[in-house]
Design a protein around this motif. Sequence first.
Motif, short mmCIF file in Angstrom:
data_model
loop_
_atom_site.label_atom_id
_atom_site.label_comp_id
_atom_site.label_asym_id
_atom_site.label_seq_id
_atom_site.Cartn_x
_atom_site.Cartn_y
_atom_site.Cartn_z
N LEU A 107 0.85 -1.19 0.00
CA LEU A 107 0.00 0.00 0.00
C LEU A 107 0.88 1.24 0.00
N VAL A 108 0.49 2.27 -0.77
CA VAL A 108 1.18 3.57 -0.74
C VAL A 108 0.14 4.65 -0.44
N VAL A 109 0.49 5.54 0.50
CA VAL A 109 -0.39 6.63 0.89
C VAL A 109 0.38 7.95 0.78
N LEU A 129 -1.98 -4.91 -11.65
CA LEU A 129 -0.76 -4.29 -11.13
C LEU A 129 -1.05 -3.21 -10.10
N ALA A 130 -2.30 -2.71 -10.05
CA ALA A 130 -2.62 -1.63 -9.12
C ALA A 130 -4.11 -1.64 -8.80
N HIS A 131 -4.43 -1.11 -7.63
CA HIS A 131 -5.81 -0.85 -7.21
C HIS A 131 -5.82 0.54 -6.60
N LEU A 132 -6.62 1.45 -7.17
CA LEU A 132 -6.61 2.85 -6.76
C LEU A 132 -7.91 3.22 -6.05
N VAL A 133 -7.79 4.10 -5.07
CA VAL A 133 -8.96 4.65 -4.39
C VAL A 133 -9.24 6.03 -4.99
N LEU A 134 -10.44 6.19 -5.58
CA LEU A 134 -10.84 7.46 -6.17
C LEU A 134 -11.85 8.15 -5.27
N VAL A 135 -11.84 9.49 -5.32
CA VAL A 135 -12.72 10.30 -4.47
C VAL A 135 -13.41 11.36 -5.31
N PRO A 136 -14.48 11.99 -4.78
CA PRO A 136 -15.12 13.08 -5.51
C PRO A 136 -14.12 14.19 -5.82
N ASN A 137 -14.34 14.88 -6.95
CA ASN A 137 -13.40 15.93 -7.35
C ASN A 137 -13.52 17.14 -6.43
N GLY A 167 -3.16 3.98 -2.94
CA GLY A 167 -3.16 2.92 -3.95
C GLY A 167 -2.41 1.70 -3.47
N TYR A 168 -2.79 0.56 -4.02
CA TYR A 168 -2.12 -0.72 -3.75
C TYR A 168 -1.40 -1.13 -5.04
N TYR A 169 -0.14 -1.55 -4.93
CA TYR A 169 0.67 -1.80 -6.13
C TYR A 169 1.44 -3.11 -6.02
N ARG A 170 1.61 -3.76 -7.17
CA ARG A 170 2.57 -4.84 -7.26
C ARG A 170 3.94 -4.25 -7.63
N LEU A 188 0.76 4.18 -14.47
CA LEU A 188 -0.63 3.78 -14.24
C LEU A 188 -1.42 3.77 -15.54
N ARG A 189 -1.21 4.79 -16.39
CA ARG A 189 -1.95 4.84 -17.65
C ARG A 189 -1.62 3.66 -18.55
N GLN A 190 -0.35 3.28 -18.56
CA GLN A 190 0.06 2.12 -19.36
C GLN A 190 -0.63 0.86 -18.83
N ALA A 191 -0.66 0.71 -17.51
CA ALA A 191 -1.31 -0.46 -16.91
C ALA A 191 -2.82 -0.44 -17.18
N MET A 192 -3.42 0.78 -17.20
CA MET A 192 -4.84 0.89 -17.52
C MET A 192 -5.12 0.44 -18.95
N GLN A 193 -4.24 0.81 -19.87
CA GLN A 193 -4.42 0.39 -21.27
C GLN A 193 -4.37 -1.13 -21.38
N ASN A 194 -3.63 -1.77 -20.49
CA ASN A 194 -3.54 -3.23 -20.48
C ASN A 194 -4.58 -3.87 -19.57
N ALA A 195 -5.56 -3.07 -19.11
CA ALA A 195 -6.65 -3.56 -18.24
C ALA A 195 -6.11 -4.23 -16.98
N GLN A 196 -5.13 -3.58 -16.35
CA GLN A 196 -4.50 -4.15 -15.16
C GLN A 196 -4.66 -3.27 -13.92
N VAL A 197 -5.67 -2.39 -13.93
CA VAL A 197 -5.88 -1.50 -12.78
C VAL A 197 -7.34 -1.59 -12.32
N SER A 198 -7.54 -2.02 -11.10
CA SER A 198 -8.87 -2.02 -10.48
C SER A 198 -8.98 -0.78 -9.60
N GLY A 199 -10.20 -0.54 -9.10
CA GLY A 199 -10.37 0.64 -8.27
C GLY A 199 -11.67 0.64 -7.51
N GLU A 200 -11.81 1.62 -6.64
CA GLU A 200 -13.03 1.80 -5.86
C GLU A 200 -13.26 3.29 -5.65
N TYR A 201 -14.52 3.61 -5.36
CA TYR A 201 -14.92 5.00 -5.12
C TYR A 201 -15.18 5.17 -3.63
#
Length: 224
Positions: A107-109, A129-137, A167-170, A188-201
């Motif tokens: 985990l990285v904070v 490769l990653a799981h990101l926590v997203l929040v309202p803008n 975020g949580y990272y490998r 992260l964008r490269q991993a997103m293009q490869n469908a390797q990033v999950s997330g939560e709101y």
Amino acid sequence: MPTMKAMILAAGHGTRMRPLTDHTPKPLLPAGGKPLIVWHIEKLSRAGFRDIVINLAWLGWKIPATLGDGSRWNVNLHYSDEQQEGALETAGGIIKALPLLGNEPFLVVNGDVWCDYPCHPFHLAEHDLAHLVLVPNPAHHPQGDFALKQGRISSSDEPRYTFSGIGYYRPELFAGLPQGKHPLAPLLRQAMQNAQVSGEYFDGDWRDIGTPERLAELDRDLSA
């Protein structure tokens, strides 16, 4: 399964926080009666983390001098020193700390956010490769960063939310990159293009403590 490790990013100069950061590194600025970084350490300890890596740059020596080895919070603090290089940006700081973080997901904070997200250890799906926590803008970042659909994160869809700095990272996300300055977003964008990033709101209390005004507001709220 090994216990997940955590990293708190604490190497930034905090130029927007001046003059408060002229003599104090931003993570040690107080809010609600204790340094910002201590709120993170206490939360990570409650969540079951026992090994926490903190990277250091601007006035970095003051952080271990203040926090020590972490035993008072029932954690082991490890320090990744960037004072020679100057801050290495987010990915660069993580790469330098990888020997302390090991071979398992971690985990990285961001040290300069305040959030009541619980930061429990998280199990990354096998190919992610990653799981990101997203929040309202927030008002100062209305355009957001990434889109979230059915638990997957992309950099192109709408609506867009703000990356919380949690975020949580490998370690494999950073494979092949040499030591040095590296931003996190392109990886992260490269991993997103490869469908390797999950997330939560997460729509709880989240704040980017980037200015003296926001720090003062947080201090008032926590003190109340």
